[in-house]
Each structure stands twice: as structure tokens, then as C-alpha cells.
Design an enzyme around this catalytic site. Sequence first.
Site, PDB file in Angstrom:
ATOM      1  N   GLU A 291       0.983  -1.128  -0.081  1.00 17.49           N
ATOM      2  CA  GLU A 291      -0.043  -0.056  -0.203  1.00 17.49           C
ATOM      3  C   GLU A 291       1.078   1.186   0.141  1.00 17.49           C
ATOM      4  O   GLU A 291       1.639   1.600   0.960  1.00 17.49           O
ATOM      5  CB  GLU A 291      -0.849   0.080   1.127  1.00 17.49           C
ATOM      6  CG  GLU A 291      -1.819   0.984   1.122  1.00 17.49           C
ATOM      7  CD  GLU A 291      -3.097   0.716   0.054  1.00 17.49           C
ATOM      8  OE1 GLU A 291      -3.749   1.789  -0.226  1.00 17.49           O
ATOM      9  OE2 GLU A 291      -3.119  -0.442  -0.432  1.00 17.49           O
ATOM     10  N   GLU A 321      -0.787   9.725  -5.871  1.00  7.53           N
ATOM     11  CA  GLU A 321       0.277   8.786  -5.607  1.00  7.53           C
ATOM     12  C   GLU A 321       0.628   8.296  -7.188  1.00  7.53           C
ATOM     13  O   GLU A 321       1.731   8.074  -7.480  1.00  7.53           O
ATOM     14  CB  GLU A 321       0.110   7.651  -4.815  1.00  7.53           C
ATOM     15  CG  GLU A 321      -0.003   8.110  -3.197  1.00  7.53           C
ATOM     16  CD  GLU A 321      -0.908   7.511  -2.543  1.00  7.53           C
ATOM     17  OE1 GLU A 321      -1.166   7.963  -1.403  1.00  7.53           O
ATOM     18  OE2 GLU A 321      -1.648   6.457  -2.851  1.00  7.53           O
ATOM     19  N   ASP A 474      -7.141   2.877   2.740  1.00  8.17           N
ATOM     20  CA  ASP A 474      -6.828   1.611   3.222  1.00  8.17           C
ATOM     21  C   ASP A 474      -8.005   0.683   3.578  1.00  8.17           C
ATOM     22  O   ASP A 474      -7.883  -0.476   3.132  1.00  8.17           O
ATOM     23  CB  ASP A 474      -6.075   2.040   4.898  1.00  8.17           C
ATOM     24  CG  ASP A 474      -5.038   2.825   4.909  1.00  8.17           C
ATOM     25  OD1 ASP A 474      -4.063   2.592   4.019  1.00  8.17           O
ATOM     26  OD2 ASP A 474      -5.073   3.793   5.416  1.00  8.17           O
TER      27      ASP A 474
END
Length: 489
Positions: A291, A321, A474
Site C-alpha cells: 500500500e 500517488e 486503506d
Amino acid sequence: MWQRSVCVGLLALALGYLCVLGPELPPAALRQLSASLLGTLRRARSLEARTVAAWQAAIVRPARGWARVAVGVNACVDVVLSGVKLLEALGLEPSDGKDHAVLNSGQELKEAFAHFMERGAAAERFFSDAQAFQDIARTASEHPAAQLYVGGNAALIGQKLATNPDLKILLCGPVGPKLHELLDDNVVVPPESMQERDEFHLILEYQAGEQWGRVRAPAASRFIFSHDLSNGALNMLEVFVSSLDEFQPDLVVLSGLHMMEGQSKEMRQRRLMEAVASISDIPTDIPIHLELASMTDQDFMSNIVHQVFPLVNSIGLNEQELLFLTQSASGPHASLASWSGIPDVGVVSDILFWILKEHGRTAQRASDLTRIHFHTLAYHILVTVDGHWGNQAAAVAAGARAAGTQACATDTIDASKVFLKAPLEFVTSHTEAPSKISLNPDEPVVQWHREGISFHFTPVLVCKDPVRTVGLGDAISAEGLLYSEAYPQ
């Protein structure tokens, strides 16, 4: 809204009338009229309600699920509160936004917060001054609006997975007394992971439309900062890997590499080489998911791409990201400075395809990387190398559903509390001959293929009044993994 209600009522009356007249109508005519009216009734429901119903049918458990999942290595206590309220409590006046790779003062904190708030983008930064951070953390934790939660990508993923009673979860990370108290009973923490003091991360949230001085947030999100030395040095990585022999997991989830950005360049590079050696020690028959999180150092990101990606089977990341990754590793669309509104699906698809083609498994390359779970506010895409993963339509839908339920803090999605923000039409590429896709809420998981790589796309039902944005990525990755099946190789 009232027009739709009237329409539904009239159609229901029409169906009832048909039932009364049924004996006088030919059977074929009755069937055709009934089907037509039922189809109109389905379309009269909101796009959101239709999407929820279609997800319910699509989300099925994989034929072979996980039983034991090991998660590491970043863990902390999140202190969550309104960013504007904390900055006001600290006596910091509104200012123009400016990004800082590392925060050294309250002035830089407020500038970085304003920079990301006006973009509605999530970010995470290291605060270098230990004493100043302790003072800010004390003000934050004592604020009447502050709430304390499980924090850190690894702990959050473990906590989400632990809600499934059939799963056994091992968590390795710097776990202090407060974090241990907050963890689910189904999460096992090895004694070597326990420490006397908790690591605290400050989560400054803001809502869509919220204003601070001249800055107005276009979307709800959060700004995270900490002075976290344990997670920053990946202190628990070796403990994590050494615990796997006894725990015998079916799946390993790794996170926290981004925390090393607070270290010196030399320390960071040395620790990354040690991390690569430790990851290489994990048996190859155990799938590894990595992750990612917000980063600022392009060289470090490039090192992760070239040194860590070949060792893992799956990665999870968001739009910030993804763009930073392609800029750091000279991928497609690297000249794009930032996203403008909802990230273009074709651009995102091109970058995801490039990652798997250039850094994933092929006949000529010994990389293990075969899966990417991309998430942004409006939609998610799961991309896999064919022949390695199953049940991905259910997995991407489950991840999107988790985004809606967690943001709204509800057990199920209430269609009246969410809205469809994804584009109803999009192209699948800007570098290859694209397909043009129209989104159908009754079949919200769309699939396309490109040179042995499969894409699964689904919209997100965005919460109108989000309760909590922290840990959404998450939760999405955890839920997507829960519904995924890795084929033995």
C-alpha cells in the site's frame, strides 16, 4: 425528486390496472406491456439506487479466500479534528498555500495545509521539530472536538480486515498502550511489537466547501503530519518478517515505506536496501500487497518502483500517488503537473497499463507484480495481468461500496446520502486506439482488455456529508483484497 415519485406511483397503478384487465388481453401483449412498464420502473429509480442494487448482485465471495493475513509495518494513534479549528487554536492566521516536502514550523504547516485544502487533495508530511510537534500534538489531543482512532496504513488495513470473524490478523508495528486498547480483539500483536509510548499522527480534516481565509476546499479530504521516528525508520520490519514463519499467513500486506522520507537520504537508501532484503525473504508462494501513500521525493519513489515493485504481487494507490509515480519514473503523461477535477480515466488507464507492462510480470521479466488497485474520489479501477487473479469485478465493487459506507459511517449505503460523481462517458486510453464507454448504473462494473491486461472500472457513490475521510484508501484496499483470489502459480 417529486416528479420521479409521481411517475413511479402512476406506473404502479398502470401495472395494477393491467392485472385487472389481464384476462381480456392476449398473453403476449400482457407480457410485453408488463416488461416495458417494469423496465420503466427500474429506470425511474435514482442512478445511485440502481448502482447499489447492481453492486449487491456483483459482490460475491471468491472461491478460495484468505484465512490468515499478516499486516505491517506502520501503526500509530490518529488524532482527528478539523484542520481549521486546530490552526485557529494554535493562533495561526490564514495564508496563501505553499507545499513543503518537510515541515519545520507552524508557518510551514499552515502554508502546506492551505496548499492541499484548496485542491481538495490528501497529503502527508513529516514535521522535523520534535518539541514543536509535541506542543501542537498536545493542543490537538486536548481539543474538545478531537477524536482518537487506530492509525497507520498497516493498522487500519488490519483493523478493517479484522471485522471479518473468519480471518486471523497479525499486526506488526510500533504499538503503544493506547493503540493496543483501540485494536480489534481479532488482531494479534507479537510482544516484540509492543512499545511504551504511542506514536501520534495529527489528521487535519476539512469538508467540501469549507473556507479558511481565501482558501475554499473543492472536496472533503485531510492533511496528515507527524514526528514519527519509529515508523520513519521501519523499526518493526525485521520483527514482521521473522513473525511470518510462526504465523503462516495466506497473504502479506506491507505499508509504511513513505514514512522513511523523514530520514536523511543516506539513511533512507540504506534502510530501503535492508527492506528489499527482508521482503525477499518472504516465501514466494505468499502474495504480497504493497500500500503506497503520499510522497514528495522523486528519487525515492523511483527507487521503490525499481527495487520493491518486482518483489510484490499487488499495489494500492490513489490519484496523487499515481501521478507522482509516473512523474518520478518517467512514465506516460509525466508532463501533467496536477489533476484538474476528476482524473481522466484514459490518462489513469494509460499509466496503470504502463506500470504493469514496464514493471509487472511478463514472459521476459521476473517481476511478481500482477495487480494494481487504483482509487480516487469518483471511481476505482482494478488492473490485473491475465491469469493471476480472480473475482476482480466483485473486488472493485466491494472497494467502492466500502468507500461509501465508511465515509458516511453507515453499515449499508443509503442512496439518498450519496451521489454519483464519476463521468457517465469516458475513453479508455489517450496513447492507444481507445474504446468509448458509457456507464450503465444497472451494470456499474465495466471491463476492458489491453495486451493481456484486464481493467475493471466502477464508479464510487460519494458521501454528501462525509463523517470521516481518514483511512478510506486503506479500507478500500482491504475490502478489495478480501474479495480477491490469487491463483496459484
